[in-house]
Design a protein around this motif. Structure first.
Motif, PDB file in Angstrom:
ATOM      1  N   LEU A  26       1.042  -1.150  -0.041  1.00 40.05           N
ATOM      2  CA  LEU A  26       0.080  -0.120   0.048  1.00 40.05           C
ATOM      3  C   LEU A  26       0.872   1.431   0.038  1.00 40.05           C
ATOM      4  N   LYS A  27       0.755   2.206  -0.892  1.00 38.15           N
ATOM      5  CA  LYS A  27       1.358   3.373  -0.769  1.00 38.15           C
ATOM      6  C   LYS A  27       0.517   4.483  -1.317  1.00 38.15           C
ATOM      7  N   VAL A  28       0.195   5.722  -0.190  1.00 38.27           N
ATOM      8  CA  VAL A  28      -1.052   6.630  -0.320  1.00 38.27           C
ATOM      9  C   VAL A  28      -0.074   7.789   0.092  1.00 38.27           C
ATOM     10  N   ASP A  29       0.111   8.758  -0.649  1.00 43.76           N
ATOM     11  CA  ASP A  29       0.721  10.156  -0.640  1.00 43.76           C
ATOM     12  C   ASP A  29       0.100  10.931   0.449  1.00 43.76           C
ATOM     13  N   ALA A  30      -1.018  11.109   0.400  1.00 49.18           N
ATOM     14  CA  ALA A  30      -1.595  12.131   1.397  1.00 49.18           C
ATOM     15  C   ALA A  30      -3.167  11.983   1.325  1.00 49.18           C
TER      16      ALA A  30
ATOM     17  N   VAL B 187      -3.585  15.512   7.732  1.00 47.88           N
ATOM     18  CA  VAL B 187      -3.021  14.610   6.449  1.00 47.88           C
ATOM     19  C   VAL B 187      -1.859  13.938   6.859  1.00 47.88           C
ATOM     20  N   VAL B 188      -2.079  12.508   6.135  1.00 48.95           N
ATOM     21  CA  VAL B 188      -0.978  11.475   6.375  1.00 48.95           C
ATOM     22  C   VAL B 188      -1.034  11.030   5.132  1.00 48.95           C
ATOM     23  N   GLY B 189       0.232  10.342   5.039  1.00 45.06           N
ATOM     24  CA  GLY B 189       0.613   9.386   4.011  1.00 45.06           C
ATOM     25  C   GLY B 189       1.314   8.282   4.488  1.00 45.06           C
ATOM     26  N   ASN B 190       1.593   6.857   3.902  1.00 41.25           N
ATOM     27  CA  ASN B 190       1.904   5.711   4.388  1.00 41.25           C
ATOM     28  C   ASN B 190       2.648   4.877   3.171  1.00 41.25           C
ATOM     29  N   ASP B 191       3.372   3.867   3.461  1.00 44.52           N
ATOM     30  CA  ASP B 191       3.735   2.943   2.556  1.00 44.52           C
ATOM     31  C   ASP B 191       3.994   1.569   3.644  1.00 44.52           C
ATOM     32  N   PHE B 192       3.058   0.693   3.016  1.00 40.14           N
ATOM     33  CA  PHE B 192       3.065  -0.437   3.713  1.00 40.14           C
ATOM     34  C   PHE B 192       3.402  -1.674   2.757  1.00 40.14           C
ATOM     35  N   GLU B 193       4.013  -2.786   3.535  1.00 43.98           N
ATOM     36  CA  GLU B 193       4.240  -4.043   2.843  1.00 43.98           C
ATOM     37  C   GLU B 193       3.443  -5.254   3.402  1.00 43.98           C
TER      38      GLU B 193
ATOM     39  N   SER C 110       2.468 -11.025   7.704  1.00 42.33           N
ATOM     40  CA  SER C 110       3.516 -10.120   8.197  1.00 42.33           C
ATOM     41  C   SER C 110       2.918  -8.621   7.676  1.00 42.33           C
ATOM     42  N   ARG C 111       3.093  -7.601   8.502  1.00 41.54           N
ATOM     43  CA  ARG C 111       2.866  -6.008   7.749  1.00 41.54           C
ATOM     44  C   ARG C 111       3.846  -5.589   8.648  1.00 41.54           C
ATOM     45  N   ARG C 112       4.502  -4.574   7.541  1.00 41.99           N
ATOM     46  CA  ARG C 112       5.491  -3.635   7.975  1.00 41.99           C
ATOM     47  C   ARG C 112       5.200  -2.273   7.245  1.00 41.99           C
ATOM     48  N   GLY C 113       5.151  -1.293   8.092  1.00 40.51           N
ATOM     49  CA  GLY C 113       4.490   0.145   7.831  1.00 40.51           C
ATOM     50  C   GLY C 113       5.408   1.258   8.135  1.00 40.51           C
ATOM     51  N   SER C 114       5.103   2.247   7.245  1.00 38.49           N
ATOM     52  CA  SER C 114       5.950   3.461   7.587  1.00 38.49           C
ATOM     53  C   SER C 114       5.096   4.833   7.290  1.00 38.49           C
ATOM     54  N   TYR C 115       5.155   5.758   8.071  1.00 37.30           N
ATOM     55  CA  TYR C 115       4.178   6.865   7.852  1.00 37.30           C
ATOM     56  C   TYR C 115       4.990   8.107   7.451  1.00 37.30           C
TER      57      TYR C 115
ATOM     58  N   GLN D  14       1.134  18.643   1.084  1.00 36.70           N
ATOM     59  CA  GLN D  14       1.806  17.347   1.076  1.00 36.70           C
ATOM     60  C   GLN D  14       2.474  17.143   2.338  1.00 36.70           C
ATOM     61  N   PRO D  15       2.426  16.004   3.067  1.00 37.29           N
ATOM     62  CA  PRO D  15       3.124  15.832   4.365  1.00 37.29           C
ATOM     63  C   PRO D  15       4.715  15.961   3.907  1.00 37.29           C
ATOM     64  N   ASN D  16       5.382  15.908   5.118  1.00 39.58           N
ATOM     65  CA  ASN D  16       6.779  15.761   5.183  1.00 39.58           C
ATOM     66  C   ASN D  16       7.137  14.496   4.417  1.00 39.58           C
ATOM     67  N   PRO D  17       8.090  14.040   3.303  1.00 40.73           N
ATOM     68  CA  PRO D  17       8.398  12.923   2.818  1.00 40.73           C
ATOM     69  C   PRO D  17       9.032  12.118   3.598  1.00 40.73           C
ATOM     70  N   GLU D  18       9.616  12.393   4.532  1.00 39.90           N
ATOM     71  CA  GLU D  18      10.310  11.731   5.494  1.00 39.90           C
ATOM     72  C   GLU D  18       9.440  10.502   6.114  1.00 39.90           C
ATOM     73  N   LEU D  19       9.759   9.174   5.840  1.00 36.23           N
ATOM     74  CA  LEU D  19       9.120   8.115   6.719  1.00 36.23           C
ATOM     75  C   LEU D  19       9.558   7.798   8.022  1.00 36.23           C
ATOM     76  N   PHE D  20       8.734   7.665   8.826  1.00 37.94           N
ATOM     77  CA  PHE D  20       8.947   7.283  10.314  1.00 37.94           C
ATOM     78  C   PHE D  20       8.620   5.700  10.442  1.00 37.94           C
ATOM     79  N   PRO D  21       9.123   4.880  11.186  1.00 42.31           N
ATOM     80  CA  PRO D  21       8.763   3.713  11.260  1.00 42.31           C
ATOM     81  C   PRO D  21       7.081   3.531  11.872  1.00 42.31           C
ATOM     82  N   GLY D  22       6.404   2.716  11.469  1.00 44.51           N
ATOM     83  CA  GLY D  22       4.941   2.488  11.925  1.00 44.51           C
ATOM     84  C   GLY D  22       4.890   1.019  12.458  1.00 44.51           C
ATOM     85  N   ALA D  23       3.796   0.503  12.398  1.00 46.02           N
ATOM     86  CA  ALA D  23       3.584  -0.831  12.979  1.00 46.02           C
ATOM     87  C   ALA D  23       4.188  -1.704  11.938  1.00 46.02           C
ATOM     88  N   PHE D  24       4.825  -2.851  12.896  1.00 41.47           N
ATOM     89  CA  PHE D  24       5.446  -4.088  12.217  1.00 41.47           C
ATOM     90  C   PHE D  24       4.788  -5.089  13.219  1.00 41.47           C
TER      91      PHE D  24
END
Length: 816
Positions: free
Chosen positions: A416-420, A445-451, A488-493, A508-518
């Protein structure tokens, strides 16, 4: 029809063509062709042991054979199970074996009479054929893992046929389930909305949220509805079983389960080609080809589809590719192998939905256009991919026993990759507001990048058959099954940014990714079950089942080396009774147990909670009318469950934890009607009323409605096709759906408003090989929330008025 008979009003005329329309219709005279040297048509039949009248009706629908019989001759008589490849004459002879009845051809029909003489004399008879296409199914297999007629099954079961899916031009699973009483998809999206960002497709049955993995099955295997769902084109029907099925399937909800049954290869060559176009850039093409593979001992089928869909929301879109091959081989005269495959790929720019605003009684949609994308649209699509394979090996052991080995493997890759996107309304300080939710529309406003990865392995060995005891046949099923689920689910916000949902201005949120739920896990389960059915007296059927389960729970959160382990053992049982009041009416009662281990919820000491348990008490009636063409079923039920995992509110510095609830009770009533009571008239009706409530005063949810549950809902489809005249083949109908206020989700206390929706349908079947279908969805342009998983984001509007046009071409080498 002219009848010269002693009891003319008791004669039952069964005139039903094959279940695939006139392409499988059989002239009754052709069934005697073995006596005249002409070619004989054979049919693959799988009819359960059932009342003789019901069996003859089912045979008519499978083969097109027309049967006339005095109803009084059928009273108290039953037909043995029939499985295999038969001509119509052979099948009719076997169904009547031992009944004291025999069949002979008369004119354009078959006449069933006493083999000892005393036949009912008939003048030449002409019986108008009625196609079996429609919404009424005769049998089910999910609730009992054996072919039983719906009348004989002591449980509420809805079978959503392929004809129902096609007639309503169903696009999503939630839409498919609307005609099952008491079943509602309470999260995710509906037609014309493209894919939701997180793929939530959570569903309630009788007011209880069912497990989105273990209670969604495919051909009985664990398959799930979480994130990527297999395309509906690959399924022949959907069977919804109300009430617990832990006896046959192990861990699962007391609410019930949903089993999607794959299309299987057919012996007769046929090809269906479909093209679909609709509102909001909706385009689709389907191919379904089946037939023999060079020999009558091998059959194949290929279902393929490509869909390119937009959305009524600006920006989201999805492209889907589906390839689903199947092969069935007769390895020997007693051994059969069936293999299914599935490849599905989806490229998605997601519909992230909306956050909800608070009201005095719950939550509602903000006053924004339904077409508004709340955030900044994702720049590039991401891809979901599903690979699956199933094998089933059947070995006949004599005339009465069958051994079956079934294996399944499924891999689902859903990044999953959602920008904002807008996520919750910010707290405000406007003193004119009635609560702390800012009415000006300020939102985070939030974005995320999950595997997200999932691998599912399932296997089952089953022995089913029958033996005689005390002069009665006892039908039994023994089985052992195992499944494992590697997840398994690994996410970054991204960092939060500001936005305003009413001004439609977002940063647009700050593009820096912060670790989320794993987090993830590898739960596995092994179960042993036995089931038996017997008729101690002719009108009474008793179904008994018992199961022992061992479930191993392994999960981690934050550190995959820090694994929480637990094991659960449980024994569940059920007993069901069915009594035939008459040839048209049966009543039943059911008591059944369920258990459902909790995988991720932990208590204040970080220990996994004990399993949820449940029981159902059910009483119902199943009836058939219009010579079996219309089924009307009703049920009263009470469901009790305990140890539901409930989240405990904690402060900003506290660690979240859960507790096990006390009693939750659901009392309800439902009624369903399905069939074609008159030539050309199809009808399907589903009504449900349920009161669901947490009963323990110590629970945080005491007195609340469970997530997704609605007190009532109603749905109906009805259509009529002109049978004569210059417009013969033209038809029109409507679909109506209404639901009461319902709980937001299992996470949130509060409700969202109910709604009503009306669709119009039109079709034309007057061409020889082409059918045209047109649907106008939401003709009143009603504004409503289709689904909501939580209040702070991801809720979905229902589609505004939209149109869908479908053209289907069928080639089978037969003239109509």
């Amino acid at each position: 029809m002219q009848l010269r008979a002693r009891r003319p009003l008791r004669l039952l005329s069964m005139a039903i063509a094959g279940s695939f329309g006139s392409s499988l219709a059989l002239n009754p005279l052709a069934a005697l062709a073995q006596d005249s040297g002409e070619s004989v048509q054979f049919f693959e039949l799988n009819l359960p042991e059932q009342p003789l009248g019901t069996a003859l009706t089912a045979l008519s629908r499978e083969t097109g054979v027309q049967v006339v019989v005095d109803r009084e001759l059928l009273a108290g008589r039953r037909a043995a199970a029939l499985q295999g490849r038969y001509s119509a004459a052979q099948a009719l002879e076997r169904l009547l074996a031992g009944s004291g009845l025999a069949a002979r051809s008369q004119g354009a029909s078959w006449l069933v009479e006493s083999s000892g003489g005393g036949a009912v004399a008939l003048a030449p008879v002409t019986v108008a054929g009625v196609r079996a296409e429609g919404f009424k199914a005769e049998n089910q297999q999910t609730a009992t893992k054996m072919q039983l007629s719906l009348r004989e099954t002591p449980q509420s079961v809805t079978v959503i046929t392929r004809e129902s899916l096609d007639a309503r031009q169903v696009q999503t699973l939630g839409q498919a389930l609307e005609l099952s009483a008491g079943v509602a998809q309470f999260s995710g999206n509906g037609p014309f909305a493209s894919q939701p960002s997180f793929g939530f497709n959570q569903t309630t049955i009788r007011g209880i949220a069912i497990d989105d993995l273990y209670d969604f099955r495919e051909d009985g295997f664990v398959n799930g509805s979480y994130f990527s769902l297999p395309d509906l084109a690959i399924y022949d029907r959907i069977e919804v079983v109300k009430g617990p099925n832990s006896v046959l399937y192990g861990r699962g909800s007391v609410g019930g389960l949903i089993n999607r049954v794959r299309k299987k290869p057919l012996a007769d060559a046929r090809a269906d080609i479909e093209v679909t176009a609709g509102s909001f850039d909706t385009y689709r093409a389907d191919v379904d080809v089946t037939g023999p593979l060079g020999t009558d001992k091998a059959r194949g089928r290929l279902v393929a589809a490509y869909a390119d869909t937009g959305s009524f929301v600006d920006g989201p879109e999805a492209q889907r590719t589906v390839v689903a091959p199947s092969v069935e081989l007769d390895l020997t005269s007693t051994t059969k192998l069936l293999v299914h495959g599935l490849y599905q790929s989806e490229d998605i720019i997601a519909n992230t939905g909306i956050p909800l605003r608070a009201t005095a009684i719950g939550y509602d949609a903000p006053n924004i256009p339904r077409s508004q994308y709340n955030g900044i649209i994702t720049a590039k699509p991401y891809t979901w991919e599903t690979l699956a394979a199933t094998a089933m090996l059947e070995q006949k052991l004599g005339d009465r026993w069958l051994a079956t080995l079934r294996l399944n493997a499924t891999r689902i890759d859903t990044p999953l990759k959602v920008d904002a996107y807008a996520y919750r309304f910010a707290e405000g300080d406007d003193p004119k507001t009635e609560n702390v939710i800012e009415r000006r529309g300020d939102t985070a406003v939030v974005g995320n990048d999950f595997e997200i990865d999932r691998e599912i392995w399932s296997g089952e060995l089953q022995l089913s058959g029958a033996f005689d005891a005390f002069g009665r046949e006892v039908k039994t099923t023994f089985g052992v099954d195992h499944n494992s689920n590697n997840y398994s689910r690994r996410g970054s916000y991204t960092a939060y940014a500001a936005g305003n949902i009413y001004d439609n201005v977002f940063e647009q949120p700050n593009p820096e990714l912060f670790p989320g739920a794993f987090f993830g896990g590898n739960p596995s389960a092994t179960g042993f079950y036995v089931q038996g059915q017997v008729r101690p007296i002719e009108r009474l059927s008793v179904l008994l089942g018992l199961r022992y389960d061992e479930v191993s729970l392994r999960s981690f959160s934050g550190d995959e080396n820090d694994v929480k382990k637990d094991s659960v053992r449980d024994v569940t049982g059920r007993i069901g009774l069915t009594y035939d009041l008459s040839e048209q009416v049966s009543i039943y009662t059911l008591y059944a147990q369920s258990f459902e281990p909790v995988l991720f919820a932990t208590d204040i000491n970080d220990n996994l909670l004990k399993p949820e348990t449940g029981v159902v008490y059910e009483f119902g009636a199943k009836t058939e009318w219009f010579a079996g063409r219309l089924g009307v079923n009703a049920a009263l039920y009470r469901i009790e469950r305990e140890n539901i995992a409930v989240s405990v509110p904690v402060g900003p510095t506290g660690d979240p934890y859960s507790i096990s609830s006390g009693l939750q009770r659901s009392d309800g009533f439902e009624i369903e009607a399905n069939g074609r009571p008159l030539p050309g008239w199809d009808i399907s009706l589903a009504l449900n009323r349920v009161e669901s409530e947490f009963k323990d005063p110590l629970d945080p949810f005491y007195g609340r409605t469970p997530g997704g549950s609605a007190r009532w809902q109603a749905a109906m489809y009805t259509a009529y096709e002109l049978q004569t005249g210059p417009l013969k083949g033209f038809g029109a109908g409507l679909t109506g759906f209404a639901i009461d206020d319902r709980g937001v989700s299992t996470f949130i206390v509060g409700t969202i408003p109910g709604y009503e929706r009306l669709d119009l349908n039109a079709f034309y079947k007057g061409f020889r090989d082409v059918q045209i279908d047109l649907t106008l969805r939401n003709v009143t342009n009603a504004r409503y929330i289709e689904g909501a998983d939580r209040n702070n984001g991801l809720a979905q509007f229902g589609s505004p008025t939209a149109v869908l046009l479908n053209l289907r071409y069928r080639f089978d080498g037969k003239r109509r």
